[in-house]
Design a protein around this motif. Sequence first.
Motif, short mmCIF file in Angstrom:
data_model
loop_
_atom_site.label_atom_id
_atom_site.label_comp_id
_atom_site.label_asym_id
_atom_site.label_seq_id
_atom_site.Cartn_x
_atom_site.Cartn_y
_atom_site.Cartn_z
N THR A 60 -4.68 -4.17 4.57
CA THR A 60 -5.52 -4.08 3.58
C THR A 60 -6.60 -5.21 3.80
O THR A 60 -5.79 -6.39 3.78
N SER B 27 0.65 -1.25 0.03
CA SER B 27 -0.09 -0.09 -0.05
C SER B 27 0.90 1.24 0.11
O SER B 27 0.55 2.17 -0.61
N ASP C 87 -6.22 2.30 1.68
CA ASP C 87 -6.80 1.60 2.60
C ASP C 87 -7.84 2.50 3.07
O ASP C 87 -7.58 3.26 4.08
N ASP D 217 -4.09 -2.62 -5.62
CA ASP D 217 -3.26 -2.91 -4.34
C ASP D 217 -4.27 -3.90 -3.73
O ASP D 217 -5.37 -3.93 -3.78
N THR D 218 -3.43 -4.87 -3.29
CA THR D 218 -4.07 -6.43 -2.88
C THR D 218 -3.82 -6.39 -1.33
O THR D 218 -2.87 -5.86 -0.98
MG LIG Z 1 -1.75 -2.94 2.20
#
Ligand SMILES: [Mg+2]
Lengths: 470, 677
Positions: free
Chosen positions: B130, B95, B119, B157-158
């Motif tokens: 996240t 992130s 987030d 973003d995972t």
């Molecule tokens: Mg993250």
Amino acid sequence: MPKLPFGSVLTSFPTITRPPGLFKSIKNTFEQTPQTVRQNATLTATITPPHKLPPASAYVHLPFCRKRCHYCDFPIIALGSSSAVDDDPRIVNYIQTLCREIKATPVESSANPPLETVFFGGGTPSLVPPKLVSLVLETLGSKFGLSSEAEISMEMDPGTFDRDQLREFLELGVNRVSLGVQAFQDDLLKACGRAHGVKEVYEAIDNLKACGVDNWSMDLISSLPHQTPEMWEESLRLTIQSEPTHVSVYDLQVEQGTKFGILYTPGEFPLPSEDLSAEFYRMASRMLGNAGYDHYEISSYCKSGYLCKHNYTYWKCEPFYGFGLGAASYVNGIRMSRPRKLKDFMHYVQSLENGVFNGEDGRFETSDLAMDAIMLALRTSRGLNLKTFGKAFGFTLVHSLCKVYQPYMESGHVVFLDDKGRSIEADEFSRLVSDDYKESDALAFLRLSDPDGFLLSNELISHAFSVIGS
Amino acid sequence: MGSVNRAARFKYSQISNLLFSGRSRGTISAEACFDSTSRRLISPCYHLGWSQNASFCSNSARHHGKDSSSIDLNQYPSDKIRNFSIIAHVDHGKSTLADRLLELTGTIKKGHGQPQYLDKLQVERERGITVKAQTATMFHTHNFLGSDTNFLLNLIDTPGHVDFSYEVSRSLAACQGALLVVDAAQGVQAQTVANFYLAFESNLTVIPVINKIDQPTADPDRVKEQLKSMFDLDPNDALLTSAKTGLGLEKVLPAVIERIPPPPGKCTSPLRMLLLDSYYDEYKGVICHVAVVDGSITKGDKISSAATGRSYEILDVGIMHPELTPTGILLTGQVGYIVTGMRSTKEARIGDTLHHSRSHVEPLPGFKAAKHMVFSGLYPADGSDFEALNHAIERLTCNDASVSVTKESSQALGMGFRCGFLGLLHMDVFHQRLEQEHEAHVISTVPTVPYIFEYSDGSKVIVQNPASLPSDPKHRLTACMEPTVIATIIMPSEYVGAVITLCSDRRGEQLEYSFIDSQRAFMKYRLPLREIVVDFYNELKSITSGYASFDYEEAEYQASDLVKLDILLNGQPVDAMATIVHRSKAPRVGRELVDKLKKFIDRQMFEITIQAAIGSKIIARETLSALRKNVLAKCYGGDVTRKRKLLEKQKEGKKRMKRVGSVDIPQEAFHELLKVG
Ligand SMILES: [Mg+2]
Ligand SMILES: Nc1nc2c(ncn2[C@@H]2O[C@H](COP(=O)(O)OP(=O)(O)OP(=O)(O)O)[C@@H](O)[C@H]2O)c(=O)[nH]1
């Protein structure tokens, strides 16, 4: 081996479905649903309950002590041991403020009855010079009137008064003494931080007898640190030998912020275990009962005809004035506690005089009245009068109370009485509280049993609260 | 007076309990637990390779011009598009790296907004993790094949945590490449391995990014060796970055543009659009995230769902830049959002293919449904407010479709729900979101895994709620099956012995044991899912001082000797406390449950017996003696109010208790039972 069964995309969705538009209406429905007994009670409160009567009792707080006892969390003012109290300006000033408070108190109706009871509590009221106490009584008399028959009680501590002083108090009209003995063991008294020993206890009792005080109470505390059953038995035995007309037995409450609160945890050494502490309670009930005392309230015992009239106004939910630091009053259905700090109290009296203090917001809930009535009545051996209660708060509520207490009547913690004062048997009771319950003469009183019910009174009373709504 | 205090304590313990698996950032090398989702993705069909995709599609759509947007997507045919995910082990800096890339491209202003910009959920911010994959579109100019070219870059973003690997799978389906981020000090960890294979099996281009090189303990060379030996990734391909200081960041986007192929779809084919995710917005209604695989869409188009056959009109369409930005169109290879008149997110089936209503298309393969591995009952904490909980769950599942919900009821707890979760962290996060975002208070029952019981008449029951298992079934039990997982554990070699002991205590079977370098061991175990659901990860952390990392994937069911363990209070079974355990574990679990209950149930007016039983056989027993004394002896000076408040508190405490027969059980007791393994 079988594979994990995995649902298709179609079946993995939550099964509750409702379009977003419906959320609102559901919420509203929900908010309206709860139906409590309270609503019911509000509708049926028809008769004039006791709190509407004008007060005929006054509690007067005299906060001075030599020093603070280790268990005490009352609003007190510690004077220290050296000074002579006679013209201590702290006392003089306080009494002046107190009299101003009495004078500034609004009196609702001109038809007020004269006071029937006055109670000087503390603190240690016996530390206040008689001439100042006299001032207070005069002020009360001219403001409210004072019945010639009035019960005037005063708390006194061993070691704080001699016979001359006592005679002066009696001449002022004090006719009942509540003697703060607490224990008959020097070690225990010391551990409590009491300012007197056993020797002073005996002197004080002799003084009472010599001055002809025939109505007096011995106040004791059970479950003190290091107290053993033998010690408690001894205290009770010596109490009975002293032949007071009244005995108060307080079970020690470990309050936050007190020395005991810092040092001890209830039920843990050196405090007696819960079981032992319960046993102390039973011992008092048994020994005092055998000696001819009537256990008329959870912590009060008296010889026939000597119950404390003042305290009984509390249990009957009757109104009373309160004056002085931290004192509680109950006037016009409103319970109010005065500031516990001297400075705040002074301000309070000032605003009372300026007419800017108009009591607390002046509103109270019917459910509060019902809870008070139950909580206070169940402290007495007479119990709760179900008929008066039903008339004031609705018989639906009486029925719910019966239902809640049914298991405890079967277990012997709770007793139901008919109108002739006979206790009702379980079979009879289940018939009476069956679902087609009707108001009937057969159910007249509800009370806690002595000692089993009294011992669990908090538990039992909170069960009653749970049917009253929030 | 115990119950007065108890009443006050509830609230706190409840909260802390819900947070019990929350972690503090940076203290452990791994976060892990319980997954659920299949690691395997049904491979998206549109990876055709880089060279086949040279054709331009720039005039494939009319521009409607109604949207007040300055972004003209027509300038970005697929060869000027790159779609990539950022994948990594928990906390390796995904992130933060995303923040830097968004800043670098001017998508967000530097220093504005909070760190880990993407987030957005309160849980994510509080826990520093996240939970939900987030997409953002960026624009970047790069000198490509000799001339400055504008590119449209789509970043996803995972989450790193194993519970949410389903989010990773979904995200990868919209990408042609992935940045595999590895902490330069911690090196390859369990989720690095898992996420690498997810990307590898989907044929994505993997760009290794060794991050946090600013740390004093960073050892990028060692990480390069690990990447080589474990994944056969060329050490020369690795980028070295610090997302914190910005070091090496200028190399990231050029690598993305030059190494990752453009999306392979055909602009001339009829529209096929993959539905990636959906959520409910108060104002706009259902918002769907989509990847346009073939063809294009324009605002006003009529589209249909291949799964449901329902048709919708595109009311709004645009990109996440990073907030919703209308563009009026989406072209082949682009990722963005659409607003249609969908009434509920339940109509938006993740993995569905959307197409123009006028044309018929072959649906895209989609993904496997999220698998629910852990089930637990959710009940309103305060008895009465079932409707409020119902409402809260409904709202929340609009934004977290990975939870399954069915109504159930319990004698002890009343009306409630049986919910299926991807794992325990997921369950925990769901509780927290219910409380924080929807102000619901819940009691949850002991989590269980789905067992299969087979009977002599050939019938087969999948048990999601132990209470529903008959204590004396009509037919003879012929087999019990329990789900297993394949766990990956990476740890410094000195902890190998302790980890092996733990795994065999948890009925594990070792499948693999090797070293990823001179100091780190790598092990694979088959473990019953039940054994890792409660407290496995905490235990693992404590025996390895936090140095082990753990990941798992689902595996087959295996036959197992299972029994139903009942808890009885005064002889009456408490349905919400029933569990299913392996026979060998029953005595210990039974004893622990009974002891916990004894500790958390207050003494009451009657004696209470607490028992654990298998069928009619009692395996553990305790008695709680009756309350002896609860009296306020003093009611001084008529201070009635204070006394009444005390008793009212006691009453409130009672109201919050759950009653079984004549026994009041504090809600706390239910929470405590969650921790018994
Ligand atoms: Mg993250
Ligand atoms: N020293 C240093 N710290 C970093 C760097 N990149 C990220 N961090 C810190 O590492 C922690 C984790 O960063 P995140 O970006 O939230 O990690 P993540 O991979 O997104 O974590 P999950 O989403 O929970 O898997 C944060 O405290 C960051 O500030 C870096 O390059 N150097």
